[in-house]
Design an enzyme around this catalytic site. Structure first.
Site, short mmCIF file in Angstrom:
data_model
loop_
_atom_site.label_atom_id
_atom_site.label_comp_id
_atom_site.label_asym_id
_atom_site.label_seq_id
_atom_site.Cartn_x
_atom_site.Cartn_y
_atom_site.Cartn_z
CE LYS A 13 -27.16 -23.03 24.75
NZ LYS A 13 -26.18 -22.50 23.79
NE ARG A 88 -21.40 -26.26 25.20
CZ ARG A 88 -21.85 -25.91 24.00
NH1 ARG A 88 -22.04 -24.65 23.69
NH2 ARG A 88 -22.12 -26.81 23.11
NE ARG A 122 -30.44 -27.05 16.54
CZ ARG A 122 -29.68 -26.48 17.45
NH1 ARG A 122 -30.12 -25.49 18.17
NH2 ARG A 122 -28.46 -26.92 17.65
NE ARG A 154 -26.18 -25.44 14.10
CZ ARG A 154 -26.45 -24.87 15.27
NH1 ARG A 154 -27.28 -23.87 15.35
NH2 ARG A 154 -25.88 -25.29 16.37
NE ARG A 166 -24.00 -30.37 19.66
CZ ARG A 166 -24.88 -29.91 18.78
NH1 ARG A 166 -25.17 -30.61 17.70
NH2 ARG A 166 -25.48 -28.77 18.98
P1 AMP Z 1 -23.12 -24.95 19.77
O1 AMP Z 1 -23.58 -24.28 18.53
O2 AMP Z 1 -23.19 -24.07 20.98
O3 AMP Z 1 -23.76 -26.28 19.98
O4 AMP Z 1 -21.54 -25.24 19.56
C1 AMP Z 1 -21.06 -26.00 18.50
C2 AMP Z 1 -19.72 -26.64 18.87
O5 AMP Z 1 -18.76 -25.62 19.18
C3 AMP Z 1 -19.76 -27.53 20.11
O6 AMP Z 1 -20.16 -28.84 19.82
C4 AMP Z 1 -18.32 -27.47 20.58
O7 AMP Z 1 -17.50 -28.31 19.81
C5 AMP Z 1 -17.94 -26.04 20.26
N1 AMP Z 1 -18.19 -25.15 21.43
C6 AMP Z 1 -19.08 -24.11 21.49
N2 AMP Z 1 -19.03 -23.51 22.69
C7 AMP Z 1 -18.10 -24.18 23.42
C8 AMP Z 1 -17.59 -24.05 24.74
N3 AMP Z 1 -18.04 -23.10 25.58
N4 AMP Z 1 -16.64 -24.93 25.14
C9 AMP Z 1 -16.17 -25.87 24.32
N5 AMP Z 1 -16.61 -26.06 23.07
C10 AMP Z 1 -17.56 -25.22 22.61
#
Ligand code: AMP
Length: 209
Positions: A13, A88, A122, A154, A166
């Protein structure tokens, strides 16, 4: 065009969002990236977000929504944007439809086993922001293809328990979004189990339909 990208962590994504935003000349608004930037800059928002993201949990809706609403007010988002990682949850979905009329919602489809496998390897270039993984390995191990800088793993991907949490959180929330966007007639499903270039081609075709 106002686009939302959806897909399980590891579906590509982030990579697809970045490439698509470049192609369509739209700002790429990634909530994960915005939180990571706030955490590394030590802002108040970053400190709050860190408590949740470290445990693989979602940050509370009100914090995320305020952050996105602020970002959408910037000039570059006036004629469209590509949202990556937002909405989300059902509350975030209501908020985005209140703030802007989403025209296309792309769902990158991938089974969980492949997702976990991809997440294990990753890494990211902190200079260019390019994400590398099983479907896009760096040409030179540990080095960015573009700038040659060392790649960083990461950190939230290291913890398998956090990865599983997650993915579970993704499944429990995504269903409502998919049903809503399908009802609205803007959902586009794309098989994400192929190469980066193939997926991008399919996404480009899908958003024109
Ligand atoms: P990602 O890189 O999209 O996996 O986001 C990393 C972390 O940021 C997630 O595990 C959440 O803690 C937080 N996060 C990102 N986008 C959201 C969202 N739309 N709602 C809530 N938490 C978010």
């Amino acid at each position: 065009m106002r686009i939302v990208m959806m897909g399980v962590q590891g579906s590509g994504k982030g990579t697809q969002s970045k490439l698509l935003a470049e192609k369509l000349n739209l700002p790429h608004i990634s909530t994960g990236d915005l939180f990571r930037a706030n955490i590394s800059q030590g802002t108040e928002l970053g400190a709050k977000a860190k408590e949740y993201s470290e445990k693989g949990q979602l940050v509370p809706d009100s914090l995320v929504i305020d952050m996105v609403a602020e970002r959408l007010k910037q000039d570059d988002a006036a004629n469209g944007f590509l949202l990556d990682g937002f909405p989300r949850s059902a509350v975030q979905l209501a908020a985005i439809e209140y703030l802007a009329d989403i025209e296309k919602a792309v769902l990158l489809e991938l089974d969980d086993d492949t997702a976990v496998q991809r997440l294990g390897g990753r890494s990211e270039c902190s200079k260019c922001g390019i994400l590398y993984g099983a479907n896009r390995p760096p040409k030179d191990a540990g080095k960015c293809d573009e700038c040659g800088d060392s790649l960083k793993e990461r950190t939230d991907d290291k913890d398998t328990e956090a990865i599983k949490q997650r993915i579970a959180a993704y499944h429990s929330e995504i269903n409502n979004l998919v049903q809503y966007f399908e009802w609205k007639g803007v959902l586009r499903r794309v098989d994400a189990a192929t190469t980066v270039d193939e997926v991008l081609d399919k996404v480009l075709v899908a958003i024109k339909e």
